[in-house]
Each structure stands twice: as C-alpha cells, then as structure tokens.
Design a protein around this motif. Structure first.
Motif, mmCIF file in Angstrom:
data_model
loop_
_atom_site.group_PDB
_atom_site.id
_atom_site.type_symbol
_atom_site.label_atom_id
_atom_site.label_comp_id
_atom_site.label_asym_id
_atom_site.label_seq_id
_atom_site.Cartn_x
_atom_site.Cartn_y
_atom_site.Cartn_z
ATOM 1 N N CYS A 17 2.437 19.254 -13.460
ATOM 2 C CA CYS A 17 1.166 19.036 -14.152
ATOM 3 C C CYS A 17 0.573 17.679 -13.789
ATOM 4 N N TRP A 18 1.439 16.729 -13.489
ATOM 5 C CA TRP A 18 0.979 15.388 -13.154
ATOM 6 C C TRP A 18 1.781 14.900 -11.943
ATOM 7 N N ASP A 19 1.172 14.078 -11.131
ATOM 8 C CA ASP A 19 1.940 13.406 -10.092
ATOM 9 C C ASP A 19 1.908 11.912 -10.382
ATOM 10 N N GLN A 20 2.625 11.128 -9.572
ATOM 11 C CA GLN A 20 2.744 9.704 -9.860
ATOM 12 C C GLN A 20 1.404 8.993 -9.779
ATOM 13 N N ASN A 21 0.545 9.417 -8.866
ATOM 14 C CA ASN A 21 -0.770 8.782 -8.758
ATOM 15 C C ASN A 21 -1.625 9.053 -9.985
ATOM 16 N N GLN A 22 -1.485 10.255 -10.583
ATOM 17 C CA GLN A 22 -2.250 10.570 -11.774
ATOM 18 C C GLN A 22 -1.787 9.731 -12.960
ATOM 19 N N LEU A 23 -0.470 9.505 -13.043
ATOM 20 C CA LEU A 23 0.065 8.783 -14.184
ATOM 21 C C LEU A 23 -0.092 7.267 -14.063
ATOM 22 N N LYS A 24 -0.125 6.764 -12.849
ATOM 23 C CA LYS A 24 -0.136 5.320 -12.649
ATOM 24 C C LYS A 24 -1.352 4.668 -13.283
ATOM 25 N N ASP A 25 -1.097 3.669 -14.144
ATOM 26 C CA ASP A 25 -2.160 2.885 -14.792
ATOM 27 C C ASP A 25 -3.185 3.792 -15.475
ATOM 28 N N THR A 26 -2.693 4.838 -16.135
ATOM 29 C CA THR A 26 -3.572 5.775 -16.822
ATOM 30 C C THR A 26 -3.292 5.744 -18.320
ATOM 31 N N ARG A 27 -4.365 5.803 -19.107
ATOM 32 C CA ARG A 27 -4.225 5.915 -20.556
ATOM 33 C C ARG A 27 -4.553 7.343 -20.963
ATOM 34 N N LEU A 28 -3.552 8.025 -21.468
ATOM 35 C CA LEU A 28 -3.722 9.418 -21.866
ATOM 36 C C LEU A 28 -4.060 9.462 -23.350
ATOM 37 N N VAL A 29 -5.302 9.767 -23.667
ATOM 38 C CA VAL A 29 -5.750 9.817 -25.059
ATOM 39 C C VAL A 29 -5.205 11.079 -25.708
ATOM 40 N N ASN A 30 -4.449 10.917 -26.794
ATOM 41 C CA ASN A 30 -3.906 12.092 -27.479
ATOM 42 C C ASN A 30 -4.512 12.318 -28.858
ATOM 43 N N GLY A 31 -5.294 11.365 -29.347
ATOM 44 C CA GLY A 31 -5.944 11.516 -30.638
ATOM 45 C C GLY A 31 -7.251 10.758 -30.711
ATOM 46 N N ILE A 32 -8.247 11.359 -31.341
ATOM 47 C CA ILE A 32 -9.574 10.750 -31.492
ATOM 48 C C ILE A 32 -9.998 10.893 -32.949
ATOM 49 N N SER A 33 -10.684 9.899 -33.471
ATOM 50 C CA SER A 33 -11.271 10.039 -34.812
ATOM 51 C C SER A 33 -12.723 9.581 -34.793
ATOM 52 N N PHE A 34 -13.513 10.169 -35.686
ATOM 53 C CA PHE A 34 -14.923 9.804 -35.831
ATOM 54 C C PHE A 34 -15.217 9.518 -37.308
ATOM 55 N N ASP A 35 -15.912 8.397 -37.547
ATOM 56 C CA ASP A 35 -16.261 8.003 -38.913
ATOM 57 C C ASP A 35 -17.665 7.417 -38.928
ATOM 58 N N THR A 36 -18.222 7.319 -40.112
ATOM 59 C CA THR A 36 -19.483 6.591 -40.261
ATOM 60 C C THR A 36 -19.190 5.103 -40.096
ATOM 61 N N ALA A 37 -20.061 4.413 -39.402
ATOM 62 C CA ALA A 37 -19.897 2.972 -39.192
ATOM 63 C C ALA A 37 -20.670 2.211 -40.273
ATOM 64 N N GLU A 38 -20.531 0.904 -40.282
ATOM 65 C CA GLU A 38 -21.262 0.100 -41.269
ATOM 66 C C GLU A 38 -22.763 0.216 -41.060
ATOM 67 N N GLU A 39 -23.184 0.252 -39.793
ATOM 68 C CA GLU A 39 -24.590 0.500 -39.499
ATOM 69 C C GLU A 39 -24.832 2.001 -39.573
ATOM 70 N N PRO A 40 -25.774 2.469 -40.395
ATOM 71 C CA PRO A 40 -25.939 3.903 -40.673
ATOM 72 C C PRO A 40 -26.208 4.782 -39.462
ATOM 73 N N ASP A 41 -26.794 4.212 -38.412
ATOM 74 C CA ASP A 41 -27.115 5.016 -37.229
ATOM 75 C C ASP A 41 -25.981 5.073 -36.212
ATOM 76 N N LYS A 42 -24.857 4.451 -36.543
ATOM 77 C CA LYS A 42 -23.767 4.385 -35.566
ATOM 78 C C LYS A 42 -22.527 5.151 -36.020
ATOM 79 N N ILE A 43 -21.728 5.496 -35.031
ATOM 80 C CA ILE A 43 -20.469 6.210 -35.255
ATOM 81 C C ILE A 43 -19.321 5.267 -34.914
ATOM 82 N N LEU A 44 -18.296 5.256 -35.758
ATOM 83 C CA LEU A 44 -17.079 4.521 -35.457
ATOM 84 C C LEU A 44 -16.119 5.484 -34.767
#
Length: 364
Positions: A17-44
């Motif tokens: 599924c992965w080779d060494q070049n794919q894994l090297k210096d890569t950040r694999l995001v496994n979780g994301i969250s979305f919230d209302t930010a302090e500024e009403p028009d923005k997303i945290l």
C-alpha cells in the motif's frame, strides 16, 4: 512529545500500500475536527497526524502530531495547515471526522463534506461524528500517548457491531442530505471530567444541520431496528412494575411494516413491528412468569418506547424514519417538499410492537 512505533506500518509496506518514498517525511492525517471559531465567519479546523520520518537503513521514526488553523473554508484550512508543516500532509486517509455540536447546529455539515466528496484525494469512507462541545477538545486529548483517533474508532466499531449506532460514512451521509427523503442520524460522543470518551447515542439532523436533540444508545438501537438497519442482534431492556428486575432481550428477527396514510390533509404513520427475541438476562426465583406473559409485557413496553421515540423525532423535526420518501411515492400528486418541512410536525404516529420470545434458559 513521546515517539510511538505503530506496528501497522509494516503491514502497509508488506501489502504494497505504501513504499518508502511515500512514507518518507509524510504526515498521515488520521483525524480531523471542525468547530466554530471565535470569529463567526471562520471555521476552526484541527488535524491529528502521524509524522513518518526516515531514520536511515530502511527504518522509520514515527511521531504523533497535532495542528490547528482558523479560516473561512475547508479549502483554505487545508492550504493553511499544509503551509505550517514541512514535508507532505496526506489527508486522503483521515478515517474520523468530528464536528463540534455548535458547528453542526449553526453552519451544518454540507459545506464541510462537499470539498471531501469533490476532491480526488477525499476519503469517502471516513466516519462522521458529532461531539458534545468542541471537536478540537476531543482530538487534543492524550497528545503524549497513542492517537485519540484510534480510541474513537474503537468506540464506533463496538457500537456498530452491537447495532447501537448507524454505520454512516462521508459518502452515505452526503447522499442522504442531497436526496432529502430521509434525515440522517450520526454517532454522538462525550468526554467526562476524567477525559474519558464514551459513546452517548446519536445526533438527530434536519437536512444537514444538527437539531440539538439526541437519542440514547437504547433509542438509537430501536430506531435502527424500525428502519431495518440493525446489523446484528439488537439488545433491548424491558422494565415493568410487574418484573422484579429488568429483562434484557436480544432481537433475532424483525418484520417491520410502515404504512403512511394521508386523509383530509392529515398524515398518519402506522408502524407494525413483529419481533422475535431471546432472553439474555432475567431471573426471578420467587414468582417465575411464563413466556406468554413476558411476551405481553415486552410488547407493551416496546410499544411505549416507540411512541416516546417518535415523539422525540417530531419535536426535533427530524424525519429519521423516512416518512417523506413513502409519502411522496404514495401521494405524488399532493407531495410538496416545501410545505412538508412544516407538515411533518403534525404527523401522528401509531406504533404497535408484538414480541415473541423464542426461548430462555430459565423459563418454559
């Protein structure tokens, strides 16, 4: 931050599924969250990622990392987060998306899902969860330990296996929201004062917005049974003044018939549920009851529970049973999706549940 070695990376490499070049210096995001930010028009936006670094000799160094950003759109959040880190950030396998309750209520989830669905790198099998408070507070838990995302995933897997929560994905949720024939329900999680997470039930939606109303684990399991979405033996608890203790049943077979009738502008939904179940837990040595009497008690109690459930759905204006779909098919000449938004709250539900206990170790 403590470095953690994840054994599953070796299986990725062996499976190709992965080779060494794919894994090297890569950040694999496994979780994301979305919230209302302090500024009403923005997303945290917050991400939990695994940073994979080459340690030489074909070995890798793995570190759990946490990033957040505030911006107006999901696309802008992605660009901003990418600019905050060196190397490549891969969000294509983020299998958990947590949406804070305020964000889900005020802005909805449509604008959050669309970029994922449209993107060629989007992971449409991601599971979406609504949380009490902010999703950022969930993802930031246990930063020096194993990723909290895996703990959340285990909660979902356990809940889905027991038919306590729906098994929705980004793809299925998007389809239901755009179809408008049934309102989605999504898993709802909380954390306690000791920062322990628990599966609290499900969040009720109207279109793409969280209504603010939730169902308990038991109510969710009952709703999934009525929709025919339960994947395994659903457990229900029967309580009555006639019982010395609660009776726990496992539903083995269910036959659900829903009949929507419209007369003189009034909509009535008849629900008939015939359930076959086995007793998992009950014992009364002093005054044992026969199966016939337990059938009657169980039928009465579950009918009451369904009435309570449909009342919550109507109050939340959430058509989680898909009454609109049946009504529009049966009465196409009078179907109006705009007026239905208000008519739904006038629907009368008339449930009838009949329970047949197949057997027990204690009674004959």
């Amino acid at each position: 931050m403590r470095k953690i070695l994840f054994i599953f990376f070796s299986s990725f490499l062996m499976a190709g599924c992965w080779d060494q070049n794919q894994l090297k210096d890569t950040r694999l995001v496994n979780g994301i969250s979305f919230d209302t930010a302090e500024e009403p028009d923005k997303i945290l936006g917050t991400v939990r990622a695994i940073n994979v670094r080459s340690a030489g000799g074909g070995k890798f160094e793995v570190q759990d990392e946490f990033y957040f950003s505030e911006n107006e759109t999901v696309g802008q959040l992605e660009m901003d987060l990418q600019n905050k880190v060196s190397g490549r950030m891969n969000a294509g396998k983020a299998f958990i998306i947590i949406v804070g309750e305020e964000m889900a209520k005020t802005k909805g989830i449509n604008s959050l899902l669309e970029p994922i669905i449209r993107s060629t790198r989007g992971y449409i099998s991601s599971r979406i969860i609504i949380c009490e408070g902010k999703g950022n507070d969930i993802l930031s838990l246990k930063q020096n330990e194993s990723p909290i995302v895996f703990e959340v995933d285990n909660l979902l897997l356990g809940g889905a296996k027991e038919s306590y929560i729906p098994t929705e994905t980004t793809f299925t949720v998007w389809n239901k929201i755009t179809d408008n024939s049934i309102d989605v329900i999504l898993p709802f999680i909380k954390k306690d004062n000791q920062n322990n997470l628990r599966l609290a039930g499900s969040a009720l939606f109207k279109s793409d917005k969280f209504t603010g109303k939730t169902l308990t684990i038991g109510q969710t399991a009952l709703l999934l049974t009525l929709r025919g979405d339960n994947k395994s033996r659903t457990k229900v608890i029967i309580e009555s003044a006639e019982l010395s203790q609660a009776l726990t049943l496992a539903i083995e077979n269910s036959k659900i018939k829903t009949d929507v009738v419209k007369e003189n502008g009034k909509v009535t939904c008849h629900i008939k549920a015939d359930l076959q179940a086995r007793i998992l837990s009950y014992y009364d040595g002093e005054s044992p009851m026969n199966i016939k009497h337990l059938n009657k008690l169980s039928s009465k109690e579950l009918t009451r529970k369904v009435k309570e459930l449909t009342k919550i759905l109507v109050e939340a204006n959430s058509d989680a049973l898909g009454i609109a779909k049946e009504l529009s098919t049966k009465y196409p000449e009078s179907w109006n999706p705009e007026t239905w938004k208000h008519e739904y709250q006038q629907v009368e539900f008339k449930p009838e549940v009949n329970v047949e206990i197949l057997g027990t170790y204690n009674l004959h």
